[in-house]
Enzyme design. Structure first.
Site, PDB file in Angstrom:
ATOM      1  N   ASP A  12       0.338  -1.089   0.573  1.00  0.00           N
ATOM      2  CA  ASP A  12      -0.066   0.002   0.463  1.00  0.00           C
ATOM      3  C   ASP A  12       0.672   1.161   0.004  1.00  0.00           C
ATOM      4  OD1 ASP A  12      -2.311   1.619  -0.161  1.00  0.00           O
ATOM      5  OD2 ASP A  12      -2.888   1.242   2.566  1.00  0.00           O
ATOM      6  N   GLY A  13       0.279   2.643  -0.703  1.00  0.00           N
ATOM      7  CA  GLY A  13       0.844   3.958  -0.616  1.00  0.00           C
ATOM      8  C   GLY A  13       1.617   4.582  -1.873  1.00  0.00           C
ATOM      9  N   TRP A  17       2.569   7.921  -2.295  1.00  0.00           N
ATOM     10  CA  TRP A  17       4.178   8.222  -2.746  1.00  0.00           C
ATOM     11  C   TRP A  17       4.607   9.028  -3.714  1.00  0.00           C
ATOM     12  CZ3 TRP A  17       7.120   6.928  -7.145  1.00  0.00           C
ATOM     13  CH2 TRP A  17       9.237   7.149  -6.831  1.00  0.00           C
ATOM     14  N   ASN A  60     -10.693  -2.342  -5.270  1.00  0.00           N
ATOM     15  CA  ASN A  60     -10.391  -2.003  -5.811  1.00  0.00           C
ATOM     16  C   ASN A  60     -10.911  -1.802  -7.530  1.00  0.00           C
ATOM     17  OD1 ASN A  60      -7.236  -2.805  -4.828  1.00  0.00           O
ATOM     18  ND2 ASN A  60      -8.095  -0.800  -4.143  1.00  0.00           N
ATOM     19  N   GLU A 199       1.448 -12.721  13.146  1.00  0.00           N
ATOM     20  CA  GLU A 199       1.811 -11.488  13.250  1.00  0.00           C
ATOM     21  C   GLU A 199       1.700 -10.647  12.334  1.00  0.00           C
ATOM     22  OE1 GLU A 199       2.602 -11.197  16.624  1.00  0.00           O
ATOM     23  OE2 GLU A 199       2.854 -13.613  16.938  1.00  0.00           O
TER      24      GLU A 199
HETATM   25  C1  IPE Z   1      -5.670  -2.432   0.072  1.00  0.00           C
HETATM   26  O1  IPE Z   1      -5.451  -1.140  -0.195  1.00  0.00           O
HETATM   27  C2  IPE Z   1      -5.405  -3.001  -1.842  1.00  0.00           C
HETATM   28  C3  IPE Z   1      -4.516  -3.189  -2.318  1.00  0.00           C
HETATM   29  C4  IPE Z   1      -3.062  -3.087  -1.311  1.00  0.00           C
HETATM   30  C5  IPE Z   1      -4.365  -3.724  -3.364  1.00  0.00           C
HETATM   31  P1  IPE Z   1      -5.898  -0.163  -0.818  1.00  0.00           P
HETATM   32  O2  IPE Z   1      -5.131   1.335  -0.785  1.00  0.00           O
HETATM   33  O3  IPE Z   1      -7.298  -0.457  -1.636  1.00  0.00           O
HETATM   34  O4  IPE Z   1      -7.296  -0.029   0.537  1.00  0.00           O
HETATM   35  P2  IPE Z   1      -7.992   1.124   1.496  1.00  0.00           P
HETATM   36  O5  IPE Z   1      -9.007   2.010   0.319  1.00  0.00           O
HETATM   37  O6  IPE Z   1      -6.705   2.051   1.930  1.00  0.00           O
HETATM   38  O7  IPE Z   1      -7.918   0.018   3.039  1.00  0.00           O
HETATM   39  C1  IPE Z   2      -1.343   0.745  -3.197  1.00  0.00           C
HETATM   40  O1  IPE Z   2      -1.518   1.563  -3.376  1.00  0.00           O
HETATM   41  C2  IPE Z   2      -1.745  -0.481  -4.558  1.00  0.00           C
HETATM   42  C3  IPE Z   2      -2.967  -0.701  -4.893  1.00  0.00           C
HETATM   43  C4  IPE Z   2      -4.120  -0.951  -4.485  1.00  0.00           C
HETATM   44  C5  IPE Z   2      -3.479  -1.649  -6.459  1.00  0.00           C
HETATM   45  P1  IPE Z   2      -1.954   2.866  -3.855  1.00  0.00           P
HETATM   46  O2  IPE Z   2      -2.764   2.960  -4.894  1.00  0.00           O
HETATM   47  O3  IPE Z   2      -3.629   2.384  -2.842  1.00  0.00           O
HETATM   48  O4  IPE Z   2      -1.764   3.599  -2.739  1.00  0.00           O
HETATM   49  P2  IPE Z   2      -2.535   5.540  -2.300  1.00  0.00           P
HETATM   50  O5  IPE Z   2      -3.079   3.877  -0.539  1.00  0.00           O
HETATM   51  O6  IPE Z   2      -3.476   5.846  -2.175  1.00  0.00           O
HETATM   52  O7  IPE Z   2      -1.647   6.047  -1.504  1.00  0.00           O
HETATM   53 MG    MG Z   3      -3.942   2.219  -0.720  1.00  0.00          MG
END
Ligand code: IPE
Ligand code: IPE
Ligand code: MG
Length: 232
Positions: A12-13, A17, A60, A199
Site C-alpha cells: 500500500d501507498g 508516494w 479496487n 503476526e
Molecule cells: C488494499 O489497499 C488493497 C491492495 C493493496 C491491493 P487499498 O488502498 O485498496 O485499501 P484501503 O482502501 O486504503 O483500505
Molecule cells: C497500493 O497503493 C496499490 C494498489 C491498491 C493496487 P495505492 O494505490 O492504494 O496507494 P495509496 O494508498 O492511494 O497511497
Molecule cells: Mg491504498
C-alpha cells in the site's frame, strides 16, 4: 534468526508516494513493481518459502478506469519481463481471486505463467488479484455445499480443516507474518480466514520504498515476537 515461512503483504501507498513527489499515481505503481521483484529475491535468499501479495482487491474496481488499466498492464509487463527469472529461480507463480471480471487477455497471460511454473518448488508467489477475503469465504462455503449436495462429502465432514481446504490458499500453510506498508493499520478485506494467527507488522514507509533491507527489518521484528496460539 526465526524466519517466517509464509509472508502476506498488502502493498500500500503507491499513490501517496507519487503525490509526495508531485508525480501522477501511476508513477507510484511503476516504482512499486520494482520493489516486488526486489522483495521476492530477498525473501527467497533469507529462506522464506512463500509470499502472498495483495495486488488488486475486489473493492479496487471503484478506482478510475485509467488507473485500473495501468495496474493490469503493469502485471502483464511484469510477467513478460520476469517469467524467465522465475523459472531460473525455481519459483512457482499462482493467482488467487476472481477470474470472471478481469480482462480475458490478462487472465490468459496469467494462466500461461501458472502453467509454465507449476512444477517449480523452491518458492511460491501467490498474487491476489480481484481478491477479497469475504468473497473467498463465500466461495469456500459454496464449494462445500456443492460437494455435500453431490454426496462427495457429508455435513459431518465440514470442519475447520475441510473449510480451510475449500479456500483460495487451500493446502498452503497460513501466513506467519502480515506486512502492510504506508502506515495504515487495517486488513482491507485481505486473507480474513488465513490471517487468524499471523503476526502483524505495519511499517511507515510507502510500498515503493519497501526494499530488501525493509524486508529484513520486518523479519527481524517477527523474530522478536512470541507466538502463543492461545497457549501459554
Ligand atoms: C488494499 O489497499 C488493497 C491492495 C493493496 C491491493 P487499498 O488502498 O485498496 O485499501 P484501503 O482502501 O486504503 O483500505
Ligand atoms: C497500493 O497503493 C496499490 C494498489 C491498491 C493496487 P495505492 O494505490 O492504494 O496507494 P495509496 O494508498 O492511494 O497511497
Ligand atoms: Mg491504498
Amino acid at each position: 534468526m526465526k524466519i517466517p515461512k509464509h509472508i502476506a503483504i498488502i502493498m500500500d501507498g503507491n499513490g501517496r508516494w507519487a503525490k509526495d513527489r508531485g508525480l501522477p499515481r501511476f508513477e507510484g505503481h511503476r516504482e512499486g513493481m520494482e520493489r516486488v521483484r526486489e522483495v521476492i529475491r530477498q525473501a527467497q535468499r533469507l529462506g522464506v518459502k512463500a509470499i502472498t501479495l495483495f495486488a488488486f482487491s475486489t473493492e479496487n474496481w471503484d478506482r478510475p478506469r485509467s488507473e485500473i488499466k495501468f495496474l493490469f498492464s503493469s502485471l502483464e509487463k511484469f510477467i513478460d519481463k520476469y517469467l524467465k527469472e522465475l523459472q531460473e529461480n525455481d519459483i512457482k507463480l499462482q493467482m488467487i481471486g476472481r477470474r470472471d471480471r478481469i480482462d480475458k487477455k490478462v487472465i490468459k497471460r496469467i494462466e500461461e505463467a501458472e502453467r509454465s511454473t507449476k512444477e517449480n518448488k523452491s518458492f511460491l508467489i501467490n498474487v491476489a488479484l480481484d481478491y477479497g477475503g469475504r468473497w473467498d469465504i463465500v466461495e469456500g462455503a459454496k464449494k462445500l455445499l456443492a460437494n455435500c449436495r453431490s454426496g462427495v462429502i457429508s455435513e459431518d465432514d465440514i470442519d475447520e480443516a475441510s473449510f480451510s481446504k475449500s479456500l483460495a490458499l487451500a493446502d498452503i500453510p497460513d501466513p506467519d507474518l502480515l506486512i502492510r506498508t504506508s502506515g495504515e493499520q487495517r486488513i482491507s478485506n485481505f486473507l480474513l480466514w488465513n490471517l487468524a494467527y499471523a503476526e502483524l507488522y505495519f511499517p511507515e514507509v510507502f510500498w515503493p520504498e519497501f526494499n530488501g533491507s525493509e524486508l529484513k527489518k520486518a523479519i527481524n521484528a517477527y523474530g522478536q515476537r512470541q507466538r502463543r496460539f492461545g497457549g501459554v
